[in-house]
Design a protein around this motif. Structure first.
Motif, PDB file in Angstrom:
ATOM      1  N   PHE A 175       3.960   5.682  -5.572  1.00 15.08           N
ATOM      2  CA  PHE A 175       3.907   5.656  -7.034  1.00 15.08           C
ATOM      3  C   PHE A 175       2.842   6.625  -7.552  1.00 15.08           C
ATOM      4  O   PHE A 175       3.089   7.395  -8.482  1.00 15.08           O
ATOM      5  N   VAL A 176       1.667   6.605  -6.961  1.00 11.45           N
ATOM      6  CA  VAL A 176       0.590   7.499  -7.400  1.00 11.45           C
ATOM      7  C   VAL A 176       0.974   8.954  -7.148  1.00 11.45           C
ATOM      8  O   VAL A 176       0.717   9.823  -7.985  1.00 11.45           O
ATOM      9  N   TYR A 177       1.607   9.231  -6.030  1.00 14.92           N
ATOM     10  CA  TYR A 177       2.046  10.602  -5.728  1.00 14.92           C
ATOM     11  C   TYR A 177       3.036  11.088  -6.786  1.00 14.92           C
ATOM     12  O   TYR A 177       2.935  12.206  -7.300  1.00 14.92           O
ATOM     13  N   ILE A 178       4.029  10.259  -7.112  1.00 12.11           N
ATOM     14  CA  ILE A 178       5.028  10.643  -8.117  1.00 12.11           C
ATOM     15  C   ILE A 178       4.374  10.790  -9.475  1.00 12.11           C
ATOM     16  O   ILE A 178       4.644  11.739 -10.213  1.00 12.11           O
ATOM     17  N   TYR A 179       3.499   9.875  -9.848  1.00  7.85           N
ATOM     18  CA  TYR A 179       2.845   9.900 -11.168  1.00  7.85           C
ATOM     19  C   TYR A 179       1.978  11.153 -11.322  1.00  7.85           C
ATOM     20  O   TYR A 179       1.951  11.763 -12.396  1.00  7.85           O
ATOM     21  N   THR A 180       1.245  11.508 -10.266  1.00  6.36           N
ATOM     22  CA  THR A 180       0.345  12.676 -10.386  1.00  6.36           C
ATOM     23  C   THR A 180       1.105  14.000 -10.294  1.00  6.36           C
ATOM     24  O   THR A 180       0.594  15.029 -10.725  1.00  6.36           O
ATOM     25  N   SER A 181       2.315  13.995  -9.740  1.00  7.81           N
ATOM     26  CA  SER A 181       3.049  15.242  -9.619  1.00  7.81           C
ATOM     27  C   SER A 181       3.878  15.548 -10.872  1.00  7.81           C
ATOM     28  O   SER A 181       4.467  16.618 -10.961  1.00  7.81           O
ATOM     29  N   LEU A 182       3.931  14.648 -11.816  1.00  8.68           N
ATOM     30  CA  LEU A 182       4.702  14.887 -13.048  1.00  8.68           C
ATOM     31  C   LEU A 182       3.980  15.812 -14.000  1.00  8.68           C
ATOM     32  O   LEU A 182       2.837  15.874 -14.158  1.00  8.68           O
ATOM     33  N   ASN A 225       0.834  -1.210   0.000  1.00 11.95           N
ATOM     34  CA  ASN A 225       0.000   0.000   0.000  1.00 11.95           C
ATOM     35  C   ASN A 225       0.865   1.254   0.000  1.00 11.95           C
ATOM     36  O   ASN A 225       0.563   2.221  -0.713  1.00 11.95           O
ATOM     37  N   LEU A 226       1.924   1.254   0.786  1.00  7.16           N
ATOM     38  CA  LEU A 226       2.818   2.409   0.813  1.00  7.16           C
ATOM     39  C   LEU A 226       3.489   2.624  -0.550  1.00  7.16           C
ATOM     40  O   LEU A 226       3.633   3.760  -1.013  1.00  7.16           O
ATOM     41  N   LEU A 227       3.900   1.539  -1.203  1.00  4.77           N
ATOM     42  CA  LEU A 227       4.503   1.664  -2.530  1.00  4.77           C
ATOM     43  C   LEU A 227       3.516   2.234  -3.531  1.00  4.77           C
ATOM     44  O   LEU A 227       3.876   3.081  -4.364  1.00  4.77           O
ATOM     45  N   VAL A 228       2.269   1.805  -3.473  1.00  7.50           N
ATOM     46  CA  VAL A 228       1.244   2.328  -4.384  1.00  7.50           C
ATOM     47  C   VAL A 228       1.019   3.811  -4.127  1.00  7.50           C
ATOM     48  O   VAL A 228       0.923   4.606  -5.069  1.00  7.50           O
ATOM     49  N   ILE A 229       0.955   4.199  -2.869  1.00  5.23           N
ATOM     50  CA  ILE A 229       0.755   5.613  -2.542  1.00  5.23           C
ATOM     51  C   ILE A 229       1.907   6.459  -3.079  1.00  5.23           C
ATOM     52  O   ILE A 229       1.704   7.514  -3.676  1.00  5.23           O
TER      53      ILE A 229
END
Length: 65
Positions: free
Chosen positions: A58-65, A52-56
């Protein structure tokens, strides 16, 4: 009064059984099985938390690009 005495006897017997489990040198077969199941569930819980932490992240990095 007689019922209270029976209840007290059952309660003390139950307490002795619990004490025997706590003190006994050998774990009963059922207790070993429960212990193994609990350790597997604990491992799955930890693995799920890490995923769950890895998904969070990953999603944070993906949405901040």
């Amino acid at each position: 009064m007689h019922q209270e005495s029976g209840f007290r006897r059952r309660l003390l017997t139950h307490h002795r059984k619990m004490l025997n489990y706590a003190i006994g040198p050998e774990e009963p077969r059922e207790q070993k099985c429960e212990s193994r199941e609990e350790s597997i569930l604990a491992f799955l819980g930890i693995a799920g938390t890490i995923l769950n932490l890895l998904v969070i992240i990953f999603v944070y990095i993906y949405t901040s690009l």
